[in-house]
Enzyme design. Sequence first.
Site, PDB file in Angstrom:
ATOM      1  CG  HIS A 114       7.360  31.277 -28.494  1.00 11.11           C
ATOM      2  ND1 HIS A 114       6.937  32.568 -28.279  1.00 11.11           N
ATOM      3  CD2 HIS A 114       8.425  31.369 -29.335  1.00 11.11           C
ATOM      4  CE1 HIS A 114       7.718  33.404 -28.971  1.00 11.11           C
ATOM      5  NE2 HIS A 114       8.627  32.699 -29.611  1.00 11.11           N
ATOM      6  CG  ASP A 151      13.559  35.533 -28.213  1.00 14.55           C
ATOM      7  OD1 ASP A 151      14.403  34.636 -28.402  1.00 14.55           O
ATOM      8  OD2 ASP A 151      12.647  35.815 -29.028  1.00 14.55           O
ATOM      9  CG  HIS A 153      10.146  35.986 -31.733  1.00 13.52           C
ATOM     10  ND1 HIS A 153      11.412  35.487 -31.953  1.00 13.52           N
ATOM     11  CD2 HIS A 153       9.627  36.314 -32.937  1.00 13.52           C
ATOM     12  CE1 HIS A 153      11.653  35.512 -33.271  1.00 13.52           C
ATOM     13  NE2 HIS A 153      10.594  36.009 -33.881  1.00 13.52           N
ATOM     14  CG  ASP A 230      15.191  36.150 -31.585  1.00 13.64           C
ATOM     15  OD1 ASP A 230      15.306  36.913 -30.605  1.00 13.64           O
ATOM     16  OD2 ASP A 230      14.369  35.212 -31.623  1.00 13.64           O
TER      17      ASP A 230
HETATM   18 ZN    ZN Z   1      12.776  34.686 -30.644  1.00 14.03          ZN
END
Ligand code: ZN
Length: 291
Positions: A114, A151, A153, A230
């Site tokens: 991120h 991932d 996200h 995740d």
């Molecule tokens: Zn994540």
Amino acid sequence: MVLFHDPRCLDYGNSARPEQPARLGKTVPLLQQNHPNWTWRTAVTATEEDAALAHDETLLARLQQAQDFDADTPWWEDIDAHAYRATGSAMAATAAALNGEGPAMSLMRPPGHHATETQAMGFCYLNHIAVAALHAREHRQVNRVAVWDFDAHHGNGTEAILAERSDVLFVSVHQSPGYPGTGLKSFANCVNYPVRPLTPRGDHMATLEESWQRVIAFRPDLVLVSAGFDAYVGDPITDMTLEKTDFATLGSWLHDATVPVAAVLEGGYSSDLPHLVDAFLTSWAGEAATV
Ligand SMILES: [Zn+2]
């Protein structure tokens, strides 16, 4: 299998947050117990010059200022040192893969995907995989790099840093709607596969397989994997449905790849994380699964 880890990565944070020391504090011993033949190394830390391949100097200076970045991303004492070590570890895993030492993964905190050129966010302070990709382009005989991010996200930071480069492909499969809200469309060298919350795992895996084919079709000299766990059905901060066996399947695709592949741990917040990483790495190594 070569694994890069430094126990100092457990020395910040607490169990009140999803991104906590126990993630690796429990994963590393499990892997060492189940796979005594795997090689463990501690990498040298990255330098500011390395980080500057992907980051603006304002962020590098900001890491030393004792002030939280956002609610998810507190400032911790020595967080700059922790972030630089994790970046160095990703670079070392990349070098090991390029040197023909076989599958290589960095198992460190904090995660990185991120972090943008200028901003720490989403538990991430420096973007390890972006630095590793750009370092490989500049300092190794690597003409084309693909980054595959599974991932749950979107790897918004990696995308922002690597966007519009013809020598790098970024491919991400992620929950949408979900944090950080980016990755809804593909453009230029960035291929995004948003997946709805509670998508059946078979459909999610079909999307992941399509995304992996995009990576291979790019004909990269190096594949770097943002490995987040995740999208697991039991993850406390997402709404996806993958099972442990699905992460083993992802590992089997890496095993079958004919180019050097290195992976970097991103997210994964379930207490089952050690078993998910074990399943992924075991099949990547081409070994029989333990129960
Ligand atoms: Zn994540």
